[in-house]
Design an enzyme around this catalytic site. Structure first.
Site, mmCIF file in Angstrom:
data_model
loop_
_atom_site.group_PDB
_atom_site.id
_atom_site.type_symbol
_atom_site.label_atom_id
_atom_site.label_comp_id
_atom_site.label_asym_id
_atom_site.label_seq_id
_atom_site.Cartn_x
_atom_site.Cartn_y
_atom_site.Cartn_z
ATOM 1 N N ALA A 151 0.686 -1.206 0.084
ATOM 2 C CA ALA A 151 0.019 -0.085 -0.065
ATOM 3 C C ALA A 151 0.937 1.162 0.016
ATOM 4 C CB ALA A 151 -0.996 -0.077 1.252
ATOM 5 N N GLY A 197 0.433 -4.973 0.538
ATOM 6 C CA GLY A 197 -0.580 -4.944 -0.282
ATOM 7 C C GLY A 197 -0.453 -5.750 -1.645
ATOM 8 N N GLU A 245 -0.600 -9.340 -1.333
ATOM 9 C CA GLU A 245 -2.250 -9.380 -1.187
ATOM 10 C C GLU A 245 -3.044 -9.305 -2.449
ATOM 11 O OE1 GLU A 245 -2.245 -6.464 2.002
ATOM 12 O OE2 GLU A 245 -3.405 -7.815 3.201
ATOM 13 N N GLU A 262 3.956 -5.652 6.957
ATOM 14 C CA GLU A 262 3.239 -4.727 7.499
ATOM 15 C C GLU A 262 3.456 -4.680 9.150
ATOM 16 O OE1 GLU A 262 2.167 -6.425 5.451
ATOM 17 O OE2 GLU A 262 0.709 -6.013 4.163
HETATM 18 C C1 HSC Z 1 0.633 -2.335 3.367
HETATM 19 O O1 HSC Z 1 0.930 -2.875 2.260
HETATM 20 C C2 HSC Z 1 -0.749 -2.405 3.800
HETATM 21 C C3 HSC Z 1 -1.650 -3.374 3.418
HETATM 22 O O2 HSC Z 1 -1.778 -4.617 4.031
HETATM 23 C C4 HSC Z 1 -2.852 -2.984 2.989
HETATM 24 C C5 HSC Z 1 -3.788 -2.500 3.854
HETATM 25 C C6 HSC Z 1 -5.202 -1.947 3.345
HETATM 26 C C7 HSC Z 1 -5.909 -1.608 4.483
HETATM 27 C C8 HSC Z 1 -7.138 -0.838 3.819
HETATM 28 C C9 HSC Z 1 -8.009 -0.853 4.941
HETATM 29 C C10 HSC Z 1 -9.583 -0.055 4.576
HETATM 30 N N1 HSC Z 1 4.586 3.358 0.181
HETATM 31 O O3 HSC Z 1 13.532 1.627 0.292
HETATM 32 P P1 HSC Z 1 13.823 2.488 -0.937
HETATM 33 C C11 HSC Z 1 9.249 4.819 -1.358
HETATM 34 S S1 HSC Z 1 1.872 -1.420 3.865
HETATM 35 C C12 HSC Z 1 5.200 4.852 -0.164
HETATM 36 O O4 HSC Z 1 14.803 3.317 -1.000
HETATM 37 P P2 HSC Z 1 14.785 0.015 -2.053
HETATM 38 C C13 HSC Z 1 10.582 5.115 -0.332
HETATM 39 O O5 HSC Z 1 10.023 5.848 0.865
HETATM 40 C C14 HSC Z 1 3.050 -1.499 3.072
HETATM 41 N N2 HSC Z 1 6.350 4.952 -0.478
HETATM 42 O O6 HSC Z 1 14.163 1.451 -2.007
HETATM 43 C C15 HSC Z 1 11.566 5.814 -1.349
HETATM 44 O O7 HSC Z 1 11.098 6.984 -1.543
HETATM 45 P P3 HSC Z 1 12.237 8.379 -1.650
HETATM 46 C C16 HSC Z 1 4.115 -2.666 3.071
HETATM 47 C C17 HSC Z 1 7.245 3.945 -0.474
HETATM 48 O O8 HSC Z 1 15.038 -0.462 -3.537
HETATM 49 C C18 HSC Z 1 11.593 4.932 -2.532
HETATM 50 O O9 HSC Z 1 10.235 4.265 -2.388
HETATM 51 N N3 HSC Z 1 5.116 -2.645 2.334
HETATM 52 C C19 HSC Z 1 6.729 2.350 -0.152
HETATM 53 O O10 HSC Z 1 15.867 -0.096 -1.052
HETATM 54 C C20 HSC Z 1 12.472 3.722 -2.613
HETATM 55 O O11 HSC Z 1 12.412 2.838 -1.635
HETATM 56 C C21 HSC Z 1 6.339 -2.308 2.722
HETATM 57 O O12 HSC Z 1 6.440 -2.136 3.715
HETATM 58 C C22 HSC Z 1 5.466 2.233 0.270
HETATM 59 N N4 HSC Z 1 5.015 1.204 0.334
HETATM 60 O O13 HSC Z 1 13.798 -1.074 -1.467
HETATM 61 C C23 HSC Z 1 7.439 -2.277 1.829
HETATM 62 N N5 HSC Z 1 7.915 1.641 -0.250
HETATM 63 O O14 HSC Z 1 12.820 7.811 -2.891
HETATM 64 C C24 HSC Z 1 8.288 -0.927 2.287
HETATM 65 C C25 HSC Z 1 8.963 2.433 -0.891
HETATM 66 O O15 HSC Z 1 11.394 9.294 -1.900
HETATM 67 N N6 HSC Z 1 9.276 -0.748 1.091
HETATM 68 N N7 HSC Z 1 8.611 3.450 -0.812
HETATM 69 O O16 HSC Z 1 12.877 8.307 -0.650
HETATM 70 C C26 HSC Z 1 10.440 -1.503 1.330
HETATM 71 O O17 HSC Z 1 10.570 -2.186 1.958
HETATM 72 C C27 HSC Z 1 11.410 -1.093 0.365
HETATM 73 O O18 HSC Z 1 11.112 0.418 -0.131
HETATM 74 C C28 HSC Z 1 11.486 -1.772 -1.077
HETATM 75 C C29 HSC Z 1 12.496 -1.308 -1.983
HETATM 76 C C30 HSC Z 1 11.927 -3.387 -0.764
HETATM 77 C C31 HSC Z 1 10.088 -2.145 -1.730
#
Ligand code: HSC
Length: 694
Positions: A63, A102, A105, A125
């Site tokens: 997400a 997500g 998911e 998450e």
């Molecule tokens: C989720 O998915 C919740 C779900 O369950 C859904 C819930 C829905 C509920 C609804 C209810 C009604 N978002 O790390 P990097 C940016 S929670 C926004 O340097 P890498 C990051 O800030 C999410 N931005 O790259 C950075 O920005 P900058 C679960 C995000 O290659 C740029 O991307 N997922 C983002 O070293 C590059 O990132 C996670 O927790 C995101 N989700 O690693 C994954 N992810 O350039 C979190 C990244 O401006 N992300 N950014 O500084 C990571 O672990 C790492 O970023 C990667 C890439 C492994 C994807």
């Protein structure tokens, strides 16, 4: 029509393609686009099946975290996933990069999943203080069983494609071109009339009747203070015990609770702060970087050896220099033993041990360093020793080599001045154990060149560290704040608290250990040497002698001598209060005419923490740290400050800066001690009703 998701026909397969750099996060536009393109694909008579794929570096990585806390905009991700799952055409998810949160998911809403062999999947998450909220906690246990699902969801760790295949999360591994592989797979499924596979229709199995209670017990210690891991367990339990739709409802309730929790706000803050520290204010993004292909470390002690391991781990050749052969051999043997222990735990292979050892080249001669691109000095904390080392480095190192010091307290500008090239000198302050701790305080000297800073910041990430840029002052950011807290902890004991009481208060706040257990672990002699050096160099600002100096002089150096502030039993790291130390403290109080009094836990908390907040504010004022987030990242990755409190300054905001400022002013009035003089920044923010973060 969505700009970030597109639909096209490839032969007889419809392809839904997400293009929302950098990580295809599932923001509103992507969710909308995924829904619209699915509907288009379903109406497309020529499409026998559908493939969902991410463009660029990854399948959606989750997400869009930046949307959390803002008013929700439809379609909601759980509904998008449900629509994919309800599709009456086969849908195949084609995964590369990192299908996380997500993203996974969405893939679980598809009928089948194929992945590139280099891909990873996961539900991280929990690391953001939430839980998978788009059906992940309900679908994954149905797909792979409750035990395995708990392991994936509660750890939040990514799973490699090959392991995901073994677990049954993905159905096929593709090498080469992912789209080609996914199209071929989808065509084969269509040709075979393969059934739709809706995970919601499966029954989640609990392999062990006590699974949930046992799992909770197994994580209780490691996850102390965190809320999300325990909510994750409850959600998985719902998958086993409730019908799918009721389980989804339960997941939604638990997710909603976590999303607004202070723990999750703090953990999300840390996620972005960790990335933000790499962007140095005032340093152009395109600042050129020097090439680092060969490194050297001076000193093969615990610190030097640990530092060298970081480079070998990252595949960078590293020379390690000692002046005495015996010390060199001992240092190399310790490194080998460390690697072998890691191999025994199954974290690396025997072959990797040998590969890494082959990258570490011992030497006794400075002349061997003439070709290195970076040298890190990790010798004794003494200016004369540093002078000797840097003069030698200046003599032998090639032009353009970066000369770094691992000093934790000494003046980097003075060290730089021992060379004819101060612009090439900076601090790289590793934290012990250097091969484990993620923090690297990179210290910019007065004359350090921009390209040296850019290179070292980039290198930090290359070797798996979180590099934070700081300025020169005694102790830089982390130790400067730490020393103030340690002094306050000692003062609290002087007044009547016991070391165990002080430690408990900070442990309960979430630190991995209290100030005294920490100094026992680091070695009481480390702080002693720093104090003695300060007493020599700057007697006016040096701390007065106290009972801890006497402990060291009596040979109680901490865990390594099984006696420090606390006693330790052989092979056991549990601190046990010591009668000998209590007697020493009592003697100190008596000799100094101190009447021991009851000290409350609240006073301990306020004095130990507010002194750090006040010092942190001074550090910001002086520009030693550029932003509050730099200070917070240092405390999280260097000192184990609880992630769920977001860092010392983020925590201060949650207390309220006015409350802290009032107490700091009161302590200043009562003690007259300069350390309590309120920082002008703290006063200003408190008066404006603001926090460090606005
Ligand atoms: C989720 O998915 C919740 C779900 O369950 C859904 C819930 C829905 C509920 C609804 C209810 C009604 N978002 O790390 P990097 C940016 S929670 C926004 O340097 P890498 C990051 O800030 C999410 N931005 O790259 C950075 O920005 P900058 C679960 C995000 O290659 C740029 O991307 N997922 C983002 O070293 C590059 O990132 C996670 O927790 C995101 N989700 O690693 C994954 N992810 O350039 C979190 C990244 O401006 N992300 N950014 O500084 C990571 O672990 C790492 O970023 C990667 C890439 C492994 C994807």
């Amino acid at each position: 029509m969505s700009e970030v998701v597109s639909y096209r026909l490839e032969g007889d397969i419809g392809v839904i393609s997400v293009n929302y750099p950098p990580v295809n996060a599932l923001g509103q536009g992507v969710r909308q686009g995924l829904t619209e393109c699915l509907r288009q694909g379903l109406q497309d008579d020529q499409a026998k099946a559908l493939v969902v794929i991410g463009e660029g570096r990854t399948f959606p990585a989750g997400a869009d975290i930046r949307e959390f806390g803002k008013p929700p905009q439809g379609p909601a991700l759980p509904d998008v996933v449900a629509e994919y799952e309800a599709s009456d055409k086969l849908v195949v998810a084609a995964i590369h990069g990192t299908a996380l949160g997500g993203g996974l998911e969405v893939a679980l809403g598809c009928d089948y999943r194929v992945a590139l062999d280099s891909a990873k999947v996961g539900l991280p998450e929990v690391k953001l203080g939430i839980l998978p909220g788009a059906g992940g906690t309900q679908r994954l246990p149905r797909l792979i069983g409750a035990q395995k699902a708990l392991e994936v969801i509660v750890s939040g760790n990514p799973v490699k494609a090959k392991d995901a295949l073994a677990l049954g999360i993905v159905d096929e591994i593709v090498s080469g071109d992912l789209l080609e592989g996914a199209l071929a797979y989808a065509r084969k499924l269509a040709a075979d009339n393969a059934p739709l596979r809706r995970i919601r229709d499966l029954q989640a199995k609990k392999e062990d009747p006590d699974l949930f209670t046992n799992f909770e017990k197994s994580i209780a210690r490691k996850q102390r203070g965190f809320k999300a891991p325990f909510h994750c367990i409850k959600a998985v339990q719902a998958a086993v015990e409730l019908p799918f739709d009721e389980g989804m409802k339960r997941e939604r309730e638990l997710f909603a609770e976590l999303l607004v929790s202070p723990e999750s706000r703090a953990q999300r803050h840390v996620f972005f702060a960790e990335r933000e520290v790499a962007k140095v204010p005032g340093l152009a993004k395109d600042t050129p970087k020097r090439e680092i292909n060969q490194v050297a470390v001076i000193g093969a002690g615990t610190m030097g050896g640990g530092i060298a391991m970081n480079f070998a781990n990252a595949g960078i050749p590293v020379k390690i220099l000692e002046v005495k052969e015996e010390a060199l051999e001992k240092g190399i043997a310790v490194i080998r033993k460390n690697y072998e222990n890691t191999a025994k735990k199954g974290r690396i292979t025997e072959q990797q041990v040998e590969q890494r050892m082959a990258l570490i080249q011992p030497t006794l001669s400075y002349d061997d360093l003439s070709d290195v691109d970076l040298v890190i000095e990790a010798v004794f904390e003494n200016m004369d020793v540093k002078k000797a080392v840097f003069s030698e480095l200046d003599r032998v190192c090639k032009k353009g080599a970066i000369l770094a010091t691992n000093t934790s307290t000494l003046d980097v500008n003075r060290i730089a001045a021992f060379t004819q090239r101060p612009e090439d000198v900076m601090g790289m302050h590793f934290f012990s154990p250097a091969n484990v701790m993620k923090l690297l305080e990179n210290v910019r000297g007065e004359k350090t060149a921009d390209d040296v800073i850019a290179t070292v910041m980039d290198l930090s990430r290359r070797i798996g560290k979180v590099g934070v840029l700081v300025g020169v002052c005694h102790g830089f950011v982390g130790n400067r704040m730490l020393h103030k807290r340690q002094a306050e902890a000692v003062q609290l004991v002087n007044e009547g608290a016991s070391p165990a009481q002080v430690d408990k208060v900070l442990f309960d706040l979430g630190f991995p250990m209290g100030p005294f257990a920490m100094s026992d672990l680091a070695g009481m002699d480390v702080g002693y040497r720093i104090r003695e050096e300060l007493r020599k160099e700057d007697p006016d600002n040096a701390p007065p002698r106290n009972w801890t100096d006497e402990l060291v002089e009596q040979g109680r150096l901490g865990q390594k001598t099984q006696a420090g502030v606390f006693d330790y039993k052989d092979g056991d790291r549990t601190p046990v209060p010591s009668e000998q130390v209590d007697a020493l403290i009592a003697k100190f109080r008596e000799e100094n005419g101190i009447q021991s009094r009851e000290v409350s836990d609240q006073e301990i908390l306020e004095r130990c923490m507010y002194v750090m907040v006040n010092e942190g504010a001074k550090i910001l004022e002086e520009g030693i740290a550029a932003r509050p987030l730099d200070v917070d990242v240092i405390w999280i990755y260097g000192y184990g400050f609880p992630v769920y409190r977001g860092g010392v300054l983020f925590w201060a905001d949650s207390v309220g800066l006015k409350t802290i400022y009032d107490k700091v002013s009161q302590f200043h009035k009562e003690t007259g001690n300069d350390v309590w003089k309120p920082a002008a920044l703290l006063e200003k923010l408190a008066n404006e009703g603001k926090g460090f973060y606005g």
